[in-house]
Design a protein around this motif. Structure first.
Motif, PDB file in Angstrom:
ATOM      1  N   UNK A   1       0.831  -1.209   0.000  1.00 56.92           N
ATOM      2  CA  UNK A   1       0.000   0.000   0.000  1.00 56.92           C
ATOM      3  C   UNK A   1       0.865   1.259   0.000  1.00 56.92           C
ATOM      4  N   UNK A   2       1.987   1.192   0.753  1.00 59.34           N
ATOM      5  CA  UNK A   2       2.867   2.338   0.797  1.00 59.34           C
ATOM      6  C   UNK A   2       3.486   2.595  -0.571  1.00 59.34           C
ATOM      7  N   UNK A   3       3.928   1.508  -1.238  1.00 62.34           N
ATOM      8  CA  UNK A   3       4.525   1.665  -2.566  1.00 62.34           C
ATOM      9  C   UNK A   3       3.508   2.212  -3.573  1.00 62.34           C
ATOM     10  N   UNK A   4       2.268   1.772  -3.431  1.00 64.76           N
ATOM     11  CA  UNK A   4       1.235   2.286  -4.342  1.00 64.76           C
ATOM     12  C   UNK A   4       1.014   3.780  -4.127  1.00 64.76           C
ATOM     13  N   UNK A   5       1.010   4.196  -2.862  1.00 69.07           N
ATOM     14  CA  UNK A   5       0.826   5.619  -2.571  1.00 69.07           C
ATOM     15  C   UNK A   5       1.994   6.440  -3.098  1.00 69.07           C
ATOM     16  N   UNK A   6       3.213   5.916  -2.894  1.00 70.13           N
ATOM     17  CA  UNK A   6       4.395   6.628  -3.391  1.00 70.13           C
ATOM     18  C   UNK A   6       4.364   6.733  -4.917  1.00 70.13           C
ATOM     19  N   UNK A   7       4.009   5.621  -5.588  1.00 68.26           N
ATOM     20  CA  UNK A   7       3.936   5.641  -7.051  1.00 68.26           C
ATOM     21  C   UNK A   7       2.873   6.616  -7.539  1.00 68.26           C
ATOM     22  N   UNK A   8       1.717   6.655  -6.834  1.00 67.44           N
ATOM     23  CA  UNK A   8       0.649   7.577  -7.228  1.00 67.44           C
ATOM     24  C   UNK A   8       1.097   9.029  -7.069  1.00 67.44           C
ATOM     25  N   UNK A   9       1.796   9.315  -5.988  1.00 72.65           N
ATOM     26  CA  UNK A   9       2.291  10.677  -5.778  1.00 72.65           C
ATOM     27  C   UNK A   9       3.293  11.054  -6.854  1.00 72.65           C
ATOM     28  N   UNK A  10       4.177  10.117  -7.218  1.00 73.24           N
ATOM     29  CA  UNK A  10       5.159  10.402  -8.263  1.00 73.24           C
ATOM     30  C   UNK A  10       4.485  10.655  -9.608  1.00 73.24           C
ATOM     31  N   UNK A  11       3.447   9.861  -9.923  1.00 69.59           N
ATOM     32  CA  UNK A  11       2.739  10.051 -11.182  1.00 69.59           C
ATOM     33  C   UNK A  11       2.043  11.409 -11.213  1.00 69.59           C
ATOM     34  N   UNK A  12       1.386  11.775 -10.098  1.00 65.90           N
ATOM     35  CA  UNK A  12       0.702  13.066 -10.042  1.00 65.90           C
ATOM     36  C   UNK A  12       1.717  14.212 -10.153  1.00 65.90           C
ATOM     37  N   UNK A  13       2.866  14.067  -9.480  1.00 68.23           N
ATOM     38  CA  UNK A  13       3.891  15.104  -9.563  1.00 68.23           C
ATOM     39  C   UNK A  13       4.455  15.215 -10.975  1.00 68.23           C
ATOM     40  N   UNK A  14       4.678  14.066 -11.626  1.00 66.98           N
ATOM     41  CA  UNK A  14       5.181  14.093 -13.000  1.00 66.98           C
ATOM     42  C   UNK A  14       4.167  14.738 -13.938  1.00 66.98           C
ATOM     43  N   UNK A  15       2.878  14.420 -13.723  1.00 61.21           N
ATOM     44  CA  UNK A  15       1.846  15.023 -14.561  1.00 61.21           C
ATOM     45  C   UNK A  15       1.794  16.533 -14.366  1.00 61.21           C
ATOM     46  N   UNK A  16       1.900  16.980 -13.118  1.00 58.91           N
ATOM     47  CA  UNK A  16       1.898  18.412 -12.865  1.00 58.91           C
ATOM     48  C   UNK A  16       3.101  19.116 -13.453  1.00 58.91           C
ATOM     49  N   UNK A  17       4.278  18.474 -13.369  1.00 58.97           N
ATOM     50  CA  UNK A  17       5.480  19.069 -13.938  1.00 58.97           C
ATOM     51  C   UNK A  17       5.390  19.153 -15.462  1.00 58.97           C
ATOM     52  N   UNK A  18       4.881  18.078 -16.079  1.00 62.25           N
ATOM     53  CA  UNK A  18       4.727  18.102 -17.526  1.00 62.25           C
ATOM     54  C   UNK A  18       3.715  19.164 -17.955  1.00 62.25           C
ATOM     55  N   UNK A  19       2.632  19.289 -17.234  1.00 66.30           N
ATOM     56  CA  UNK A  19       1.619  20.280 -17.597  1.00 66.30           C
ATOM     57  C   UNK A  19       2.173  21.692 -17.497  1.00 66.30           C
ATOM     58  N   UNK A  20       3.104  21.910 -16.596  1.00 67.09           N
ATOM     59  CA  UNK A  20       3.686  23.239 -16.411  1.00 67.09           C
ATOM     60  C   UNK A  20       4.787  23.518 -17.426  1.00 67.09           C
ATOM     61  N   UNK A  21       5.694  22.553 -17.615  1.00 68.33           N
ATOM     62  CA  UNK A  21       6.854  22.780 -18.452  1.00 68.33           C
ATOM     63  C   UNK A  21       6.688  22.309 -19.887  1.00 68.33           C
ATOM     64  N   UNK A  22       5.986  21.191 -20.090  1.00 60.48           N
ATOM     65  CA  UNK A  22       5.819  20.608 -21.420  1.00 60.48           C
ATOM     66  C   UNK A  22       4.353  20.239 -21.634  1.00 60.48           C
ATOM     67  N   UNK A  23       3.504  21.236 -21.926  1.00 61.18           N
ATOM     68  CA  UNK A  23       2.069  20.946 -22.070  1.00 61.18           C
ATOM     69  C   UNK A  23       1.766  19.967 -23.193  1.00 61.18           C
ATOM     70  N   UNK A  24       2.566  19.987 -24.261  1.00 57.17           N
ATOM     71  CA  UNK A  24       2.321  19.040 -25.354  1.00 57.17           C
ATOM     72  C   UNK A  24       2.578  17.609 -24.909  1.00 57.17           C
ATOM     73  N   UNK A  25       3.645  17.391 -24.144  1.00 58.98           N
ATOM     74  CA  UNK A  25       3.917  16.053 -23.639  1.00 58.98           C
ATOM     75  C   UNK A  25       2.833  15.613 -22.641  1.00 58.98           C
ATOM     76  N   UNK A  26       2.401  16.547 -21.780  1.00 57.56           N
ATOM     77  CA  UNK A  26       1.343  16.224 -20.836  1.00 57.56           C
ATOM     78  C   UNK A  26       0.068  15.804 -21.558  1.00 57.56           C
TER      79      UNK A  26
END
Length: 451
Positions: A1-26
């Motif tokens: 469960x902990x690994x799933x939460x960590x992976x979910x947080x990383x995915x959300x953070x990556x999505x937010x970073x892509x949306x900010x810096x690389x909207x086309x990639x997002x």
């Protein structure tokens, strides 16, 4: 469960970073899936809230009454096709009886907010079918042209539209065009993209740059003729008129209208001629038209009338002879003198970059589309290259050309220098490509001497 939460947080953070810096990639990784689900889930309620539903038909009401069932709900337009693209979604709708394409166009801004998209535009495909193009991010903020475009003879991609589609300059469809805009608005970059696209085609380029050639002369290896002052421009335009008349004689000699020749084989312009007889088409680029129209003396006035008359003749008669005009300027109004509005009326394509006043926008779109005038005035000063492109039908689009440096345009022209045709009529105006043997003189008396 902990690994799933960590992976979910990383995915959300990556999505937010892509949306900010690389909207086309997002958009390609996360946005397209989320937007598709959002449109499909909210479709019925959004159409009802936007007033794009129709009440049930009489036969449905009668059937519900006979079967003792609840009254049917209002129906939205049918989704005929939902296609994701690299910049957004394309939704093709089948209208219900009583609906109109204007209803969808009027609700575009409400659809944009309801579906959480960046922009929504619509167009009528055919009777009863409307195509809604939705963009997921600001495609004009950082222009990236697609790798594959629908380019062809005398058709070059020059910019990207706000709905994610490519804006083409098609000389066969729109022979002559006008480009206006204030200083530092992006006209030069638009012109470079145009020259770079034409450089790879079998076409002759003719330039008139009265700013001593600072814009077009670096591209001289791909130009068949260049003029850097009004006197040379007048002679060059006269030579183009003479060539136009000679091309018409070629067309007439090849028509051979008899009863046994099909209509499709009767030549009316250069594109109806056989390949071995077809003269090379010519694109004439005028960098600043006001420099050709202004005068201070009687002799300059005579030269001005001669230039404007030649341009008007080329605009009226040049299309069939394969001569196309691309005129640029900061202003193009009646203050430039007589016959200038007659010339402007012959320029079907209109492109307006940022302008300093509404009058300048009216010079481009006032006679075809009041909405385009308002859009041209609202272009911000920090968005260089953004322009409004329209034509005589009244339709218009917001576009932006990709940033092309002068060095990039020069490299393209040098690479295709072997395609530069040698036209005998324009031989006296062929630019000299020899470099200067001595260094230029200093611009002021206080300039330090070079070692």
């Amino acid at each position: 469960m902990v690994w799933f939460t960590v992976a979910l947080v990383l995915v959300v953070a990556a999505a937010g970073l892509l949306r900010w810096r690389r909207p086309a990639w997002y958009w390609m990784t996360f946005g397209v899936t989320l937007a598709t689900l959002r449109v499909l889930v909210r479709y019925g309620s959004v159409m009802d809230a936007c007033g794009l539903t129709v009440p049930p038909s009489r036969w449905r009401l009668t059937l519900a009454r006979v079967a003792n069932r609840p009254v049917p709900e209002s129906r939205p337009p049918r989704i005929l096709r939902l296609r994701p693209t690299r910049t957004g979604l394309v939704l093709r709708l089948g209208l219900r009886p009583g609906q109109d394409a204007f209803d969808v166009a009027a609700a575009s801004d409400r659809l944009r907010h309801s579906f959480s998209m960046y922009g929504v535009t619509s167009r009528e495909v055919r009777s009863g079918v409307v195509e809604v193009r939705m963009t997921g991010y600001d495609v004009l903020k950082r222009v990236q042209m697609p790798a594959k475009t629908d380019a062809g003879p005398m058709r070059v991609p020059v910019a990207l539209r706000e709905d994610g589609s490519v804006h083409y300059r098609d000389y066969r469809a729109i022979p002559h065009a006008l480009t206006v805009g204030a200083t530092e608005s992006g006209k030069s970059v638009y012109q470079r993209n145009l020259v770079a696209g034409l450089a790879a085609q079998d076409v002759a380029l003719v330039g008139i740059d009265c700013k001593q050639g600072v814009e077009l002369f670096p591209l001289a290896r791909r130009f068949s003729a260049l003029a850097d002052n009004p006197d040379t421009a007048a002679e060059l335009l006269d030579a183009l008129v003479s060539r136009m008349e000679a091309v018409y004689q070629i067309i007439r000699s090849e028509q051979r209208i008899t009863s046994d020749i099909p209509d499709a084989k009767i030549a009316a312009d250069i594109w109806d001629l056989p390949d071995h007889l077809r003269p090379v088409p010519i694109v004439v680029l005028v960098d600043e038209v006001a420099e050709l129209a202004l005068f201070a003396t009687k002799d300059q006035e005579k030269r001005r009338d001669r230039i404007i008359t030649a341009l008007a003749r080329l605009a009226q008669l040049g299309r069939a002879a394969g001569i196309y005009l691309e005129i640029c300027g900061q202003r193009f109004g009646s203050e430039l003198g007589k016959s200038i509005t007659m010339l402007r009326a012959q320029l079907t394509g209109r492109t307006a970059h940022r302008v300093n006043d509404e009058t300048s926008a009216n010079m481009a779109f006032g006679d075809i589309s009041p909405d385009a005038v308002l859009a041209a005035v609202q272009i911000p000063a920090d968005m260089r290259g953004v322009a409004i492109a329209g034509d005589s039908t009244g339709g218009w689009h917001r576009i932006r050309a990709p940033h092309t440096t002068l060095r990039q345009a020069v490299n393209v022209c040098n690479r295709h220098a072997d395609r530069t045709p040698d036209l005998p009529e324009l031989a006296p105006f062929r630019p000299a490509l020899t470099s200067l043997s001595k260094a230029p003189a200093p611009l002021s008396k206080t300039a330090p001497a070079t070692a």
